[in-house]
Design a protein around this motif. Structure first.
Motif, PDB file in Angstrom:
ATOM      1  N   VAL A  68       0.840  -1.190   0.000  1.00 13.72           N
ATOM      2  CA  VAL A  68       0.000   0.000   0.000  1.00 13.72           C
ATOM      3  C   VAL A  68       0.879   1.247   0.000  1.00 13.72           C
ATOM      4  O   VAL A  68       1.794   1.376   0.820  1.00 13.72           O
ATOM      5  N   ALA A  69       0.593   2.159  -0.934  1.00 15.78           N
ATOM      6  CA  ALA A  69       1.300   3.438  -1.019  1.00 15.78           C
ATOM      7  C   ALA A  69       0.329   4.558  -0.679  1.00 15.78           C
ATOM      8  O   ALA A  69      -0.773   4.623  -1.228  1.00 15.78           O
ATOM      9  N   THR A  70       0.752   5.439   0.212  1.00 13.59           N
ATOM     10  CA  THR A  70      -0.138   6.521   0.630  1.00 13.59           C
ATOM     11  C   THR A  70      -0.162   7.675  -0.362  1.00 13.59           C
ATOM     12  O   THR A  70      -1.137   8.419  -0.439  1.00 13.59           O
ATOM     13  N   ASP A  71       0.920   7.840  -1.124  1.00 17.28           N
ATOM     14  CA  ASP A  71       0.980   8.914  -2.112  1.00 17.28           C
ATOM     15  C   ASP A  71       1.901   8.485  -3.250  1.00 17.28           C
ATOM     16  O   ASP A  71       2.457   7.373  -3.244  1.00 17.28           O
ATOM     17  N   THR A  72       2.088   9.394  -4.222  1.00 18.67           N
ATOM     18  CA  THR A  72       2.887   9.060  -5.406  1.00 18.67           C
ATOM     19  C   THR A  72       4.338   8.800  -5.044  1.00 18.67           C
ATOM     20  O   THR A  72       4.973   7.899  -5.587  1.00 18.67           O
ATOM     21  N   GLY A  73       4.876   9.579  -4.109  1.00 20.43           N
ATOM     22  CA  GLY A  73       6.255   9.368  -3.694  1.00 20.43           C
ATOM     23  C   GLY A  73       6.444   8.008  -3.049  1.00 20.43           C
ATOM     24  O   GLY A  73       7.451   7.319  -3.286  1.00 20.43           O
ATOM     25  N   ASP A  74       5.488   7.622  -2.221  1.00 20.09           N
ATOM     26  CA  ASP A  74       5.554   6.300  -1.587  1.00 20.09           C
ATOM     27  C   ASP A  74       5.476   5.195  -2.643  1.00 20.09           C
ATOM     28  O   ASP A  74       6.167   4.177  -2.555  1.00 20.09           O
ATOM     29  N   ALA A  75       4.625   5.405  -3.668  1.00 21.57           N
ATOM     30  CA  ALA A  75       4.519   4.412  -4.747  1.00 21.57           C
ATOM     31  C   ALA A  75       5.842   4.274  -5.495  1.00 21.57           C
ATOM     32  O   ALA A  75       6.258   3.159  -5.848  1.00 21.57           O
ATOM     33  N   GLU A  76       6.526   5.400  -5.707  1.00 21.55           N
ATOM     34  CA  GLU A  76       7.825   5.341  -6.394  1.00 21.55           C
ATOM     35  C   GLU A  76       8.846   4.578  -5.561  1.00 21.55           C
ATOM     36  O   GLU A  76       9.628   3.767  -6.089  1.00 21.55           O
ATOM     37  N   THR A  77       8.829   4.799  -4.267  1.00 22.04           N
ATOM     38  CA  THR A  77       9.749   4.084  -3.383  1.00 22.04           C
ATOM     39  C   THR A  77       9.474   2.580  -3.383  1.00 22.04           C
ATOM     40  O   THR A  77      10.388   1.755  -3.457  1.00 22.04           O
ATOM     41  N   LEU A  78       8.185   2.233  -3.298  1.00 19.14           N
ATOM     42  CA  LEU A  78       7.823   0.807  -3.305  1.00 19.14           C
ATOM     43  C   LEU A  78       8.160   0.154  -4.636  1.00 19.14           C
ATOM     44  O   LEU A  78       8.614  -1.001  -4.670  1.00 19.14           O
ATOM     45  N   LEU A  79       7.959   0.864  -5.723  1.00 18.72           N
ATOM     46  CA  LEU A  79       8.293   0.315  -7.043  1.00 18.72           C
ATOM     47  C   LEU A  79       9.785   0.024  -7.148  1.00 18.72           C
ATOM     48  O   LEU A  79      10.189  -1.015  -7.673  1.00 18.72           O
ATOM     49  N   ALA A  80      10.605   0.930  -6.632  1.00 18.60           N
ATOM     50  CA  ALA A  80      12.053   0.734  -6.692  1.00 18.60           C
ATOM     51  C   ALA A  80      12.486  -0.476  -5.871  1.00 18.60           C
ATOM     52  O   ALA A  80      13.509  -1.107  -6.165  1.00 18.60           O
ATOM     53  N   ALA A  81      11.705  -0.826  -4.842  1.00 18.42           N
ATOM     54  CA  ALA A  81      12.071  -1.947  -3.980  1.00 18.42           C
ATOM     55  C   ALA A  81      11.673  -3.299  -4.554  1.00 18.42           C
ATOM     56  O   ALA A  81      12.144  -4.343  -4.086  1.00 18.42           O
ATOM     57  N   VAL A  82      10.817  -3.301  -5.576  1.00 22.83           N
ATOM     58  CA  VAL A  82      10.386  -4.568  -6.179  1.00 22.83           C
ATOM     59  C   VAL A  82      11.516  -5.106  -7.058  1.00 22.83           C
ATOM     60  O   VAL A  82      12.081  -4.357  -7.861  1.00 22.83           O
ATOM     61  N   PRO A  83      11.905  -6.378  -6.916  1.00 18.83           N
ATOM     62  CA  PRO A  83      12.972  -6.938  -7.758  1.00 18.83           C
ATOM     63  C   PRO A  83      12.707  -6.719  -9.242  1.00 18.83           C
ATOM     64  O   PRO A  83      11.558  -6.778  -9.700  1.00 18.83           O
ATOM     65  N   ALA A  84      13.766  -6.462  -9.986  1.00 20.61           N
ATOM     66  CA  ALA A  84      13.632  -6.098 -11.405  1.00 20.61           C
ATOM     67  C   ALA A  84      13.073  -7.215 -12.263  1.00 20.61           C
ATOM     68  O   ALA A  84      12.590  -6.959 -13.371  1.00 20.61           O
ATOM     69  N   ASP A  85      13.136  -8.456 -11.797  1.00 18.51           N
ATOM     70  CA  ASP A  85      12.652  -9.579 -12.608  1.00 18.51           C
ATOM     71  C   ASP A  85      11.198  -9.926 -12.308  1.00 18.51           C
ATOM     72  O   ASP A  85      10.714 -10.983 -12.711  1.00 18.51           O
ATOM     73  N   GLN A  86      10.484  -9.048 -11.586  1.00 19.35           N
ATOM     74  CA  GLN A  86       9.091  -9.311 -11.237  1.00 19.35           C
ATOM     75  C   GLN A  86       8.152  -8.392 -12.009  1.00 19.35           C
ATOM     76  O   GLN A  86       8.493  -7.259 -12.342  1.00 19.35           O
ATOM     77  N   ARG A  87       6.957  -8.898 -12.270  1.00 22.81           N
ATOM     78  CA  ARG A  87       5.879  -8.052 -12.777  1.00 22.81           C
ATOM     79  C   ARG A  87       5.397  -7.158 -11.643  1.00 22.81           C
ATOM     80  O   ARG A  87       5.332  -7.582 -10.479  1.00 22.81           O
ATOM     81  N   VAL A  88       5.022  -5.929 -11.980  1.00 24.99           N
ATOM     82  CA  VAL A  88       4.506  -5.018 -10.973  1.00 24.99           C
ATOM     83  C   VAL A  88       3.248  -4.347 -11.519  1.00 24.99           C
ATOM     84  O   VAL A  88       3.142  -4.092 -12.723  1.00 24.99           O
ATOM     85  N   ALA A  89       2.293  -4.097 -10.642  1.00 23.96           N
ATOM     86  CA  ALA A  89       1.049  -3.425 -11.022  1.00 23.96           C
ATOM     87  C   ALA A  89       0.812  -2.235 -10.106  1.00 23.96           C
ATOM     88  O   ALA A  89       1.100  -2.297  -8.905  1.00 23.96           O
ATOM     89  N   ILE A  90       0.311  -1.158 -10.686  1.00 20.79           N
ATOM     90  CA  ILE A  90      -0.128   0.009  -9.919  1.00 20.79           C
ATOM     91  C   ILE A  90      -1.647   0.020  -9.990  1.00 20.79           C
ATOM     92  O   ILE A  90      -2.226   0.085 -11.080  1.00 20.79           O
ATOM     93  N   VAL A  91      -2.294  -0.052  -8.845  1.00 18.89           N
ATOM     94  CA  VAL A  91      -3.752  -0.191  -8.808  1.00 18.89           C
ATOM     95  C   VAL A  91      -4.337   0.866  -7.883  1.00 18.89           C
ATOM     96  O   VAL A  91      -3.876   1.039  -6.742  1.00 18.89           O
ATOM     97  N   ASP A  92      -5.341   1.557  -8.359  1.00 16.11           N
ATOM     98  CA  ASP A  92      -6.047   2.547  -7.554  1.00 16.11           C
ATOM     99  C   ASP A  92      -6.888   1.817  -6.499  1.00 16.11           C
ATOM    100  O   ASP A  92      -7.660   0.901  -6.828  1.00 16.11           O
TER     101      ASP A  92
END
Length: 630
Positions: free
Chosen positions: A29-53
């Motif tokens: 869970v990301a509280t704002d756009t900056g938090d979402a960017e931080t969480l995205l950077a922490a996801v391993p590069a070989d994984q699929r990632v989704a941004i969901v409202d």
């Protein structure tokens, strides 16, 4: 595991987190756009990632279609966007820009006419509720990716709901719309191929879709079902090889069961979105292996009863393979041609008018004898008649179907302006399977090009090769002379790019010349076992030709030139078998055909398996063929 990043404040009572976890996502869970960017950077590069409202309301299958399909690097539905590892950098850049804009002081002061605010996603609710206008991070990211030139797949949702309501009333309306539509019923319907044959549509799919759902719930994969279908067909071939009436009846039943499983594997792939490069190759390859192994089993069973039908079995395989290469070559010739999908010829217009009359659609699909109709015919005839009758009816039916489809494609090609691309010409050249002999003659022929069109040259050479064998007794040197002329004509046909309106017929002519030469020489040898050896050789070569098609369809290119040189190319093999027949006794020729069959099979199988397994391990883009039934 894939990761889903929920953005915004969680909505009380929402099932979104549970839905995402059921689809295999680790939810953060990301509280704002900056938090979402931080969480995205922490996801391993070989994984699929989704941004969901976090305000998303919709069917779980809408999320499945938008977030889990392995065929598309980037995909989106209203309120959600996903990126596979190959597109992670693009998503990271888009999110970084969004975060920078969101944190800038100028952002809050932008006028209503600002292009940035104009890019905010507007997602009308199309299922009976009032339109909703949303400011969705996922929607803006999808639009930003498209602006950067990244293709974003947006699946057709149909009656499925996917929305991001902004107020309680809109949320309530969206939830009511979700409750009004049966998510599972739509998922089951979409598991069935959109365009299929009459027998498959009306006699298999009504229940095989439920078998596919059961397989999904048991954790079975499409590849496992494909393998089960192959094993069932091989057992059917073994039953046919017994030569008994009980064996023939069992063979027919098992062949239909194999086809049910063959339909189930594709439906399972669509139901659970388990697409893969390896799976597409296995499905296509095993279809051919099952059918031709069954031909061999029938021929063996007939031999046990004292009837030699190997020539008919080999003829059926030759006809079916040549028919398939007509289909493949025509389709590849029209890749990149806008006229190929438009009504630019009277033939195409007539076809569309006929399709507007309901019953003609099914009649036209049946008379081309697709795999469902063909296997049903074979199964019924096996159980009720003899192998000779089965092959005779099959040859007549396939000959009619091949004539019908080829004639229609010839008319289409003649009555519209062809615009063959370089890619299409390369594909046709790869399908031609020219070897070192033809390639050695190309420099000379290109210096002094013939003024005769390529298609007549190919047709003349193929006719000479087959006629030379047909006119001469076994052991005569005459077929060698005609095969040498065939080498020359096949090289001349390939001296220039295959961009003529009918040049897609060149590869089928080459297939007919090579396979027909082997068939006639084996038949003329008159020795017991020569035709089964010829069957094995043609099967091995046909596998190589099918493998070439599947590589081209998967945008993987043709097999390496070293492989084509190692097995001689189509003109080299044609010349070789005529030389062997001229120099060897009939008994020796049978042995030579067997050795050649084993050699070709080993070389092409080892290279093919190596290529497809490596492509699968290296993460080649998943494919799924929804084309015409084979």
């Amino acid at each position: 595991m894939s990761t889903a990043i929920l953005t915004g404040q969680p909505v009380p009572g929402s099932s979104l987190e549970g839905d995402l976890r059921s689809l295999g996502f680790d939810v953060r869970v990301a509280t704002d756009t900056g938090d979402a960017e931080t969480l995205l950077a922490a996801v391993p590069a070989d994984q699929r990632v989704a941004i969901v409202d976090s305000r998303f309301v919709g069917h779980p299958h809408a999320l499945r279609l938008g977030l889990t399909d392995p065929r598309f690097p980037v995909a989106a539905v209203p309120g959600a966007v996903t990126a596979q590892p190959t597109a992670r950098q693009a998503l990271t850049r888009a999110l970084a820009r969004e975060n920078s804009a969101a944190t800038g002081a100028a952002y809050s002061a932008l006028p209503a006419s600002s292009p940035l605010l104009a890019s905010l996603e507007r997602e009308p609710h199309e299922r009976g509720g009032a339109p909703t206008v949303t400011d969705s991070l996922a929607g803006r990211l999808a639009e930003a990716l498209e602006a950067d030139g990244v293709p974003v797949h947006r699946p057709e949702l149909g009656a499925l709901v996917a929305a991001v309501p902004t107020d309680p009333q809109a949320r309530n309306e969206a939830r009511q719309a979700v409750s009004a539509v049966d998510d599972e019923a739509i998922r089951l319907r979409s598991a069935v191929k959109a365009r299929d044959g009459f027998f498959t549509t009306h006699f298999i799919s009504p229940y095989s879709r439920y078998l596919a759902r059961w397989c999904a719930r048991q954790g079975l994969t499409p590849n496992q079902v494909t393998t089960a279908s192959l094993l069932t067909a091989l057992i059917a071939a073994g039953c046919a090889a017994t030569g008994t009436r009980g064996g023939f009846i069992g063979a027919g039943i098992l062949l239909i069961l194999s086809f049910v499983l063959d339909c189930t594997d594709g439906q399972l792939a669509r139901y659970s979105l388990q697409y893969s490069t390896l799976g597409a190759w296995l499905d296509a390859t095993f279809d051919r292996a099952k059918e031709y192994a069954y031909y061999a089993g029938l021929a063996l069973g007939a031999a046990r009863g004292g009837d030699d039908v190997w020539a008919l079995a080999l003829g059926a395989m030759v006809l079916q393979t040549c028919r398939h290469v007509v289909d493949f070559a025509f389709n590849e010739a029209n890749v990149g041609d806008p006229a190929a999908t438009a009504n630019t010829s009277p033939t195409a217009a007539l076809s569309d008018r006929l399709d507007s009359v309901g019953w003609t659609v099914w009649v036209r699909r049946m008379i081309v004898l697709p795999i469902g109709e063909r296997w049903a015919l074979i199964a019924v005839l096996t159980a009720a008649t003899t192998p000779r009758t089965t092959f005779t009816v099959l040859l007549i039916g396939c000959a009619f179907a091949a004539t019908y489809t080829t004639a229609g494609r010839v008319l289409r090609s003649l009555t519209r302006k062809a615009r063959r691309t370089d890619r299409a010409a390369r594909s046709l050249a790869d399908l031609a399977d020219s070897g070192p002999l033809a390639e050695g003659l190309l420099p000379l022929l290109r210096k002094r090009p013939l003024r005769v069109p390529r298609l007549p040259i190919a047709l003349l050479g193929a006719a000479l090769a087959v006629a030379g064998v047909g006119m001469a007794p076994y052991g005569s040197p005459l077929p060698v002379v005609f095969a040498a002329l065939y080498v020359l004509t096949s090289a001349a046909a390939m001296a220039q790019p295959l961009k003529g309106s009918l040049d897609w017929l060149v590869p089928p002519f080459f297939r007919a010349a090579e396979y027909g030469t082997v068939l006639l020489l084996a038949a003329k040898s008159g020795v017991n076992g020569a035709l089964p050896a010829a069957f094995g050789l043609v099967a091995a070569v046909a596998y190589h030709h099918y493998d070439t098609v599947y590589r081209i369809r998967g945008d993987a290119g043709a097999p390496p030139s070293r492989l084509v040189r190692a097995i001689g190319g189509q003109e080299g093999r044609t010349l070789l078998v005529t030389i062997l027949a001229a120099l060897l006794t009939a008994a020796q020729f049978k042995v030579a055909l067997t050795v050649l069959a084993v050699y070709v099979a080993l070389v092409v199988l080892v290279e093919s398996i190596r290529f497809w397994v490596t492509a699968h391990k290296d993460g080649a883009p998943a494919v799924h063929d929804e084309g015409e039934p084979a």
